[in-house]
Write a protein that holds these residues in place. Structure first.
Motif, PDB file in Angstrom:
ATOM      1  N   ASP A  39      42.856  54.238  56.609  1.00 16.40           N
ATOM      2  CA  ASP A  39      42.603  55.278  55.612  1.00 16.40           C
ATOM      3  C   ASP A  39      41.327  56.008  56.012  1.00 16.40           C
ATOM      4  O   ASP A  39      40.222  55.525  55.772  1.00 16.40           O
ATOM      5  CB  ASP A  39      42.474  54.659  54.223  1.00 16.40           C
ATOM      6  N   SER A  40      41.494  57.169  56.641  1.00 22.58           N
ATOM      7  CA  SER A  40      40.322  57.898  57.126  1.00 22.58           C
ATOM      8  C   SER A  40      39.387  58.237  55.968  1.00 22.58           C
ATOM      9  O   SER A  40      39.838  58.439  54.836  1.00 22.58           O
ATOM     10  CB  SER A  40      40.739  59.156  57.882  1.00 22.58           C
ATOM     11  N   PRO A  41      38.090  58.292  56.250  1.00 21.34           N
ATOM     12  CA  PRO A  41      37.111  58.563  55.190  1.00 21.34           C
ATOM     13  C   PRO A  41      37.355  59.903  54.502  1.00 21.34           C
ATOM     14  O   PRO A  41      37.774  60.874  55.130  1.00 21.34           O
ATOM     15  CB  PRO A  41      35.779  58.582  55.944  1.00 21.34           C
ATOM     16  N   GLY A  42      37.103  59.948  53.204  1.00 20.37           N
ATOM     17  CA  GLY A  42      37.256  61.176  52.433  1.00 20.37           C
ATOM     18  C   GLY A  42      38.711  61.500  52.140  1.00 20.37           C
ATOM     19  O   GLY A  42      39.596  60.651  52.247  1.00 20.37           O
ATOM     20  N   SER A  43      38.947  62.751  51.799  1.00 24.01           N
ATOM     21  CA  SER A  43      40.304  63.204  51.495  1.00 24.01           C
ATOM     22  C   SER A  43      41.096  63.390  52.781  1.00 24.01           C
ATOM     23  O   SER A  43      40.534  63.738  53.819  1.00 24.01           O
ATOM     24  CB  SER A  43      40.263  64.540  50.750  1.00 24.01           C
ATOM     25  N   ASP A  44      42.395  63.164  52.698  1.00 24.96           N
ATOM     26  CA  ASP A  44      43.270  63.385  53.849  1.00 24.96           C
ATOM     27  C   ASP A  44      43.562  64.876  53.962  1.00 24.96           C
ATOM     28  O   ASP A  44      44.536  65.383  53.416  1.00 24.96           O
ATOM     29  CB  ASP A  44      44.561  62.570  53.705  1.00 24.96           C
ATOM     30  N   THR A  45      42.680  65.574  54.669  1.00 24.22           N
ATOM     31  CA  THR A  45      42.767  67.031  54.765  1.00 24.22           C
ATOM     32  C   THR A  45      43.673  67.495  55.902  1.00 24.22           C
ATOM     33  O   THR A  45      44.042  68.658  55.974  1.00 24.22           O
ATOM     34  CB  THR A  45      41.365  67.629  54.985  1.00 24.22           C
ATOM     35  N   GLY A  46      44.002  66.594  56.823  1.00 29.37           N
ATOM     36  CA  GLY A  46      44.835  66.960  57.966  1.00 29.37           C
ATOM     37  C   GLY A  46      44.063  67.608  59.103  1.00 29.37           C
ATOM     38  O   GLY A  46      44.660  67.979  60.112  1.00 29.37           O
ATOM     39  N   THR A  47      42.743  67.740  58.957  1.00 32.89           N
ATOM     40  CA  THR A  47      41.952  68.294  60.061  1.00 32.89           C
ATOM     41  C   THR A  47      41.908  67.280  61.198  1.00 32.89           C
ATOM     42  O   THR A  47      42.167  66.087  60.998  1.00 32.89           O
ATOM     43  CB  THR A  47      40.511  68.603  59.616  1.00 32.89           C
ATOM     44  N   GLY A  53      39.820  59.947  62.023  1.00 34.34           N
ATOM     45  CA  GLY A  53      39.210  58.941  61.158  1.00 34.34           C
ATOM     46  C   GLY A  53      40.100  57.720  60.973  1.00 34.34           C
ATOM     47  O   GLY A  53      39.672  56.721  60.417  1.00 34.34           O
ATOM     48  N   GLU A  54      41.350  57.807  61.426  1.00 33.37           N
ATOM     49  CA  GLU A  54      42.207  56.623  61.445  1.00 33.37           C
ATOM     50  C   GLU A  54      42.427  56.228  62.889  1.00 33.37           C
ATOM     51  O   GLU A  54      42.619  57.086  63.753  1.00 33.37           O
ATOM     52  CB  GLU A  54      43.530  56.832  60.688  1.00 33.37           C
ATOM     53  N   TRP A  55      42.328  54.920  63.147  1.00 25.26           N
ATOM     54  CA  TRP A  55      42.395  54.447  64.526  1.00 25.26           C
ATOM     55  C   TRP A  55      42.740  52.973  64.585  1.00 25.26           C
ATOM     56  O   TRP A  55      42.659  52.261  63.594  1.00 25.26           O
ATOM     57  CB  TRP A  55      41.100  54.704  65.274  1.00 25.26           C
ATOM     58  N   VAL A  56      43.101  52.545  65.783  1.00 24.42           N
ATOM     59  CA  VAL A  56      43.401  51.141  66.069  1.00 24.42           C
ATOM     60  C   VAL A  56      42.546  50.718  67.260  1.00 24.42           C
ATOM     61  O   VAL A  56      42.428  51.473  68.227  1.00 24.42           O
ATOM     62  CB  VAL A  56      44.902  50.947  66.411  1.00 24.42           C
ATOM     63  N   GLN A  57      41.958  49.539  67.171  1.00 26.89           N
ATOM     64  CA  GLN A  57      41.197  49.010  68.295  1.00 26.89           C
ATOM     65  C   GLN A  57      41.965  47.868  68.945  1.00 26.89           C
ATOM     66  O   GLN A  57      42.551  47.027  68.251  1.00 26.89           O
ATOM     67  CB  GLN A  57      39.826  48.511  67.852  1.00 26.89           C
TER      68      GLN A  57
END
Length: 149
Positions: A39-47, A53-57
């Motif tokens: 869940d990327s930080p802030g609102s899911d603006t699509g930028t 802001g979403e990722w896998v390590q």
């Protein structure tokens, strides 16, 4: 040899063996999905910044470099990312971000224009180039933004 002394010698040999010969999992290490920030930080603006802001390590705790060329990382909806020619060195971690960017030795980009990881539940699956399952990590929570696998 008296029984007490035999037991002491046996215990000493067992302890020495444990110190000299680590367990299989410890000796071999692992290449695995280590964390998902779904869940990327802030609102899911699509930028692009929000997508990245979403990722896998993926972490390589083995003692050898692993070529990930042709391996895939997928979610439950079968959005698939195929790794380019990329070698993950021993003891290193690579972050696979959803959005666009220029690949480096520590970060790869899926080059997507839409989110992949659901904000409530999903499963990340890492498969070898041959298609065989290597590792999975699932989450089922809106309470947190990430999952340590």
């Amino acid at each position: 040899m008296p029984r007490t002394r035999r037991l002491a010698v046996g215990a000493a040999i067992t302890a020495a063996t444990a110190l000299l010969l680590p367990g299989q999992a410890h000796a071999a290490g692992a290449l695995r999905i280590s964390k998902i920030w779904y869940d990327s930080p802030g609102s899911d603006t699509g930028t692009n910044a929000s997508l990245n802001g979403e990722w896998v390590q993926i972490t390589n705790s083995t003692g050898t470099a692993v070529s990930l060329k042709g391996w895939t990382l997928t979610d439950a909806s079968r959005h698939a990312y195929t790794f380019p020619a990329f070698t993950l060195k021993p003891g290193k971690t690579v972050t696979v971000k959803t959005g666009r960017g220029t690949n480096t030795t520590t970060t790869l980009y899926q080059q997507r224009g839409a989110y992949v990881w659901n904000n409530d539940k999903d499963t990340a699956t890492l498969r070898r180039a041959s298609g065989t399952l290597h590792h999975t990590c699932a989450y089922n929570s809106t309470r947190y933004d990430y999952k340590t696998c």
